[in-house]
Design an enzyme around this catalytic site. Sequence first.
Site, PDB file in Angstrom:
ATOM      1  CE1 TYR A 113      -2.881   3.142   0.505  1.00 27.67           C
ATOM      2  CE2 TYR A 113      -1.945   3.008   3.049  1.00 27.67           C
ATOM      3  CZ  TYR A 113      -3.024   3.490   1.800  1.00 27.67           C
ATOM      4  OH  TYR A 113      -3.470   5.019   2.620  1.00 27.67           O
ATOM      5  CE  LYS A 210      -9.458   1.827   3.473  1.00 29.71           C
ATOM      6  NZ  LYS A 210      -8.208   2.876   4.033  1.00 29.71           N
TER       7      LYS A 210
END
Length: 393
Positions: A113, A210
């Site tokens: 990421y 998320k």
Amino acid sequence: MGEQKSAADARASQGFATRAIHAGYEPDPTTGAVNVPIYASSTFAQDGVGGLRGGFEYARTGNPTRQALEANAASIEVGTYGRAFASGMAATDAMLRAALRPGDHLVIPDDAYGGTFRLIDKVFTQWGIEYTPAPVTDVDAIRAAVRENTKLIWLETPTNPLLNVGDIAAVAEVAKGAGARLVVDNTFASPYLQRPLTLGADVVLHSSTKYLGGHSDVVGGLLVTDDEELDAAIAFLQNGSGGVPGPFDAYLTMRGIKTLGVRMDRHCDNAEAVVDMLSGRREIASVLYPGLADHPGHEVAARQMSRFGGMLSVRMAGGREAARQLCSRTEIFTLAESLGGIESLIEHPGAMTHASTAGSMLEVPDDLVRLSVGIEDTSDVLADLEQALDGIR
């Protein structure tokens, strides 16, 4: 520690949805409130000097709403200790500082990421931390990247945004043999689909912004471990640095977790339908999704995940321009960063979430589009992508 471990073992015998709804909080004995209260207090009265009620003194150090979330997170990951943070990056930062010292080395994914890469590459290297990228799909390459001073192996699986899959149990053995800890970022899978601690990981990390929060209305991060000593180090940094969520954020995250199971089932259903449709389109060069039988990580994913998730990426046959056109033409899929919410999102990682990797060995392809498939009606999701693809010139 023994009592906490026994409680964790007892919770593990319950089903996931039961733990997600009930773990961490019992109805208030005075009022009977079935949901955890939002304890909006910055400080707590003491019964004499040092006489703490329930262990609470100051909200940065501990808050009852946050404590309930931490216990809940530990339960759904089948762990012992949970710690909540103000963001996924705050949790990442605390984990790195708890485990590493100047002169130490860590192994990271070669498609990590972008925010994780930026923190390590731009910040931690200034303090004498070294790192080596390695493909999560290649256990031998990870083993070869380990040095004498390696203290941490950082694994994302599936990875963001290329959906590569790492073998958690195999990498755990590598870490154990090297005397290092294994951290697994479980954000893409969620604990409903994958539980890394049961496969040998030392720590699980989540951007709870998320799938755990699930409604694109709260930012947060979580760390879960069975290691009492490591948890103490994380808790010290949590309090000392102060990157904690407020009680309302903790409440929203815990509320989101209660419906994680049913949401993930719908995310997976919709993602599978999208994958089937996109796989037959001329505008798509390739679909990246672990649920595909020809995906390089399919066998490992099938072994360590219960389903394959709501995230997928595509590479466009028309290159960068086609990728940008797809992102601009959708209507139900909103062009936005982040992922894991109930609404469908679309983005161009190279220019958005992973822009920090440009020019590095972690740079993502410029023809890549990432999709976070929401829980809207399947027919509407498919129709939106079809009309967007039809209009690409």
